[in-house]
Write an enzyme that holds these catalytic residues in place. Sequence first.
Site, PDB file in Angstrom:
ATOM      1  N   HIS A  53      28.873   6.570  36.820  1.00 38.43           N
ATOM      2  CA  HIS A  53      29.067   7.682  35.894  1.00 38.43           C
ATOM      3  C   HIS A  53      28.029   8.768  36.152  1.00 38.43           C
ATOM      4  CE1 HIS A  53      30.975   4.170  34.074  1.00 38.43           C
ATOM      5  NE2 HIS A  53      31.757   5.018  33.419  1.00 38.43           N
ATOM      6  N   ASP A  61      32.692   8.816  36.892  1.00 38.19           N
ATOM      7  CA  ASP A  61      33.526   9.140  35.738  1.00 38.19           C
ATOM      8  C   ASP A  61      32.760   9.949  34.694  1.00 38.19           C
ATOM      9  OD1 ASP A  61      35.371   7.528  36.985  1.00 38.19           O
ATOM     10  OD2 ASP A  61      35.611   6.122  35.322  1.00 38.19           O
TER      11      ASP A  61
END
Length: 213
Positions: free
Chosen positions: A181, A35
């Site tokens: 991430h 993400d």
Amino acid sequence: MNMRPRKQQLLRWLPDRLVRTRASAHAGARYLTFDDGPDPEHTPRLLDLLAKHRVHASFFLVGLRAEQHPSLVQRMVDEGHAIGNHSWNHWSFNSLSLQQQMDEFCRTDQLLCQYDSEPQHLLRPPQGYLDARLLLHCARHGRSIVYWSYDSMDYQKPATDALVAGLRAKPPQPGDIVLAHDDSDIAIDALGVLLPEWLAQGHHFRALPRKEP
């Protein structure tokens, strides 16, 4: 470290076509998802690592950042990764109306379509926020929201050794969707250690399919 949040366990009761917390475990597949990118400093390192080990992943992109770094989005698509929709600005959806939430997603879909020719993409709301309005809208319009079953917790910014130890002790299982991430080095450094180990143990990693078979 609790890699399996209770919220995601509860979401498993919703239809997979609406909210996906796991994916097919065929051939022992696991699914790495990242993400908050693309990030011009960190994402290239991650793409290099994945290419080195011939691993495909899924990137839930922030539209504004994708607009700023088009070559990274193109590289993801060219190298066989999946791209998903993580909103345009990554604002907290808790403070937005449903129309504002959908505007965030629609603007990002329009941008990402330039790279993969898909008019709509898998959705992941910022911070995993999901309320009844968004859930009902997606159900009515056939949109799929992707959560995760395995949280790396890299956003807590642990030391690399600590993160490696936690992930090594409780590795993802077949069918797990792993949350990580690519806007920092934390997950990348940990995966640099763990990916060779996991692959040697016979683990397989794939990009998420748009739809489950």
